[in-house]
Design an enzyme around this catalytic site. Sequence first.
Site, PDB file in Angstrom:
ATOM      1  N   GLY A  46     -54.187  49.598  88.349  1.00  0.00           N
ATOM      2  CA  GLY A  46     -54.476  50.716  89.242  1.00  0.00           C
ATOM      3  C   GLY A  46     -53.552  51.882  88.927  1.00  0.00           C
ATOM      4  O   GLY A  46     -52.432  51.675  88.445  1.00  0.00           O
ATOM      5  N   GLN A  51     -49.174  59.760  89.847  1.00  0.00           N
ATOM      6  CA  GLN A  51     -48.338  59.047  88.869  1.00  0.00           C
ATOM      7  C   GLN A  51     -48.348  59.719  87.502  1.00  0.00           C
ATOM      8  O   GLN A  51     -47.490  59.431  86.664  1.00  0.00           O
ATOM      9  CB  GLN A  51     -48.767  57.578  88.740  1.00  0.00           C
ATOM     10  N   CYS A  93     -45.663  48.044  89.848  1.00  0.00           N
ATOM     11  CA  CYS A  93     -46.136  49.433  89.830  1.00  0.00           C
ATOM     12  C   CYS A  93     -45.767  50.054  88.493  1.00  0.00           C
ATOM     13  O   CYS A  93     -44.644  49.875  88.017  1.00  0.00           O
ATOM     14  CB  CYS A  93     -45.473  50.210  90.968  1.00  0.00           C
ATOM     15  N   LEU A  94     -46.697  50.794  87.891  1.00  0.00           N
ATOM     16  CA  LEU A  94     -46.419  51.424  86.597  1.00  0.00           C
ATOM     17  C   LEU A  94     -45.289  52.447  86.708  1.00  0.00           C
ATOM     18  O   LEU A  94     -44.656  52.773  85.704  1.00  0.00           O
ATOM     19  CB  LEU A  94     -47.684  52.082  86.041  1.00  0.00           C
ATOM     20  N   HIS A 135     -52.061  49.674  97.947  1.00  0.00           N
ATOM     21  CA  HIS A 135     -50.915  50.093  97.132  1.00  0.00           C
ATOM     22  C   HIS A 135     -51.156  51.499  96.567  1.00  0.00           C
ATOM     23  O   HIS A 135     -50.303  52.384  96.668  1.00  0.00           O
ATOM     24  CB  HIS A 135     -50.707  49.074  95.999  1.00  0.00           C
ATOM     25  N   GLU A 136     -52.348  51.709  96.001  1.00  0.00           N
ATOM     26  CA  GLU A 136     -52.655  53.009  95.389  1.00  0.00           C
ATOM     27  C   GLU A 136     -52.771  54.109  96.443  1.00  0.00           C
ATOM     28  O   GLU A 136     -52.341  55.245  96.214  1.00  0.00           O
ATOM     29  CB  GLU A 136     -53.948  52.928  94.566  1.00  0.00           C
ATOM     30  N   HIS A 139     -49.586  55.682  97.361  1.00  0.00           N
ATOM     31  CA  HIS A 139     -49.137  56.718  96.415  1.00  0.00           C
ATOM     32  C   HIS A 139     -49.596  58.106  96.863  1.00  0.00           C
ATOM     33  O   HIS A 139     -48.898  59.101  96.651  1.00  0.00           O
ATOM     34  CB  HIS A 139     -49.702  56.461  95.011  1.00  0.00           C
TER      35      HIS A 139
HETATM   36 ZN    ZN Z   1     -48.025  51.951  92.036  1.00  0.00          ZN
END
Ligand code: ZN
Length: 167
Positions: A46, A51, A93-94, A135-136, A139
């Site tokens: 995701g 991000q 998380c990236l 989660h996304e 963000h």
């Molecule tokens: Zn994330």
Amino acid sequence: MAIREILVVPNPVLKQVSQPVERVDDELRALMDDMLETMYDAPGIGLAAIQIGVPKRVIVMDLGTAEDRQPRYFVNPEILWASDDTLPYEEGCLSIPEYFDEVDRPSRVKLRYLNYQGEQVEEDADGLFAVCIQHEMDHLEGVLFIDHLSRLKREQAVKKVKKLRAA
Ligand code: ZN
């Protein structure tokens, strides 16, 4: 399509609140294409636009496999309903590479969003899909999964990423 740079903590851009998208057009679809390619390259399941430094309420996701890709796109997503029961899941998380920890979130949610074509969709999510979309969507509010943890754990996570980047 192009691979964009993924921002990592403690980059302050990740704390920004993203703005609603006015129109799903070719320009936005080009952004979503880039996001998907960037996510596959990372690799991750995701990615939110913030991000890659774009403060728009856009998310891409793929819970399929490399052999069976299932790209999904969420523009202006909203949670219409969330279950009272929660599910602990070890998240990553990236933007916080190589740090994983357990977060409790509602196990089921009902979503409304615009898809890649700009059509409005309502959908129920459970399992990994529910975890990932919540989660996304965090963000989009400038919230990271480590913000759900203790301050000590949060500081450890950021320290670990800084060390990783310096190495
Ligand atoms: Zn994330």
